[in-house]
Design a protein around this motif. Sequence first.
Motif, short mmCIF file in Angstrom:
data_model
loop_
_atom_site.label_atom_id
_atom_site.label_comp_id
_atom_site.label_asym_id
_atom_site.label_seq_id
_atom_site.Cartn_x
_atom_site.Cartn_y
_atom_site.Cartn_z
N SER A 132 41.91 6.68 73.38
CA SER A 132 41.54 6.34 71.84
C SER A 132 39.95 5.53 71.55
N MET A 134 40.05 3.74 68.68
CA MET A 134 40.59 3.04 68.22
C MET A 134 39.98 2.67 66.60
N ILE A 140 43.94 5.43 65.43
CA ILE A 140 45.73 4.58 66.67
C ILE A 140 46.72 5.60 66.52
N VAL A 169 44.46 -3.23 65.72
CA VAL A 169 45.61 -2.33 66.52
C VAL A 169 46.89 -3.26 66.38
#
Length: 394
Positions: A132, A134, A140, A169
């Motif tokens: 990903s 992200m 995400i 994250v």
Amino acid sequence: MKERKRFETRVIHEGYSSVGHSDSLAPPLYQTSTYTFQTAKQGERRFAGEEDGYIYSRLGNPTVSILEERMASLEGGEAALAFGSGMAAVSAVLFSLTKAGDHIVCSQGVYGCTFGLLELMEEKFGISHDFSPMDTEEEIRSKLTDRTTCIYVETPINPTMQLIDLELVSSIAKEKGIPVVVDNTFCSPYLQRPLEFGCDLVIHSATKYIGGHGDVIAGIVVGDQERMSTIRMTTQKDIGGIISPFDAWLLLRGLKTLAVRMDRHCESASKVAEQLKHHPLVETVIFPGQVEHPQHHIMTKQMKKPGGMISFTIKGGKEDAQRLMDELKMIKIAVSLGDAESLIQHPATMTHAVVPEEMRMKMGITDTLLRLSVGLEAYEDIWEDIENALNRIG
Ligand SMILES: *Cc1c(COP(=O)(O)O)cnc(C)c1O
């Protein structure tokens, strides 16, 4: 509570006192495989965990313990574990957080051997993974499944130098109870401390900036006491990728100058990146310190300084990139990074050759991308070498 000194002091003093070590200024090297028990009963108590003390060097060694305590302090974690390589650290962590059928979400772009390990885990144990970028919350979230047991992040990403917002994250991961692992090799704890942004485990290839002198292969993991004890007693003890006492000793020696080395790496890299940007043969420069870098705002948020690594592409094709490397006189052609010597490598045919071409292109690892680890030589000599090489191929 123990008085906590500043980072630049802790790289030198943390985890070691000469008391009980024959007043030795330098931490002693305990080059031993095992430890003797005074009595059979004492051996029994040590194995039962009823008495502190060393047993066997795969389970612990006094020189290694000093290194682990120092690294835990520098990353702001409760405990650390040292390994025989960065990959031994990565594999111990990933094996400890997953079992057959689980799922890992990984940053789009990772160290080549980490990529290889993820493939191997999928093939052998059915532990799947998704990459990903992200870059947004939705992105995400869209990759997480109910089998996801680990989020694995590299920032800056090797070798494309993209950055990932660690706070973003970790906030999503916390909500779901999924541990976030960060490979902090490119920054060292001097520039970035992922635990301060809510991440759970930090990994280093200590081969790079931690050692800093190109003479050791080693790895470090930092995290909370409970996870570190589990890894110590399972994937580290039983798989066995431990560090040698001598290599731990070399890392303790290298660490003492971490702060001053990083300052110089960052200062020279900023100057080289600026010069590269203005050379007509250079197509793009990817350096987090430049305002043009797409995630420059993330750099200022989570990194103290932009680091010593620069990636750039030149005009032309693969042959031109290789010719440029061959024209360098002082800068060495070598993988690895973070050494006193400036090093250059060609990711597409070297560190990331294992990544399938389509995936490599998606990651931005083109045939003209070069990765430069700016060393500690005089900045003028580093730039002159590159400029002369560029002019010779131009
Ligand atoms: C070098 C490196 C590794 C692997 O470390 P070794 O010490 O070579 O096993 C992992 N991650 C990153 C980002 C690296 O640069």
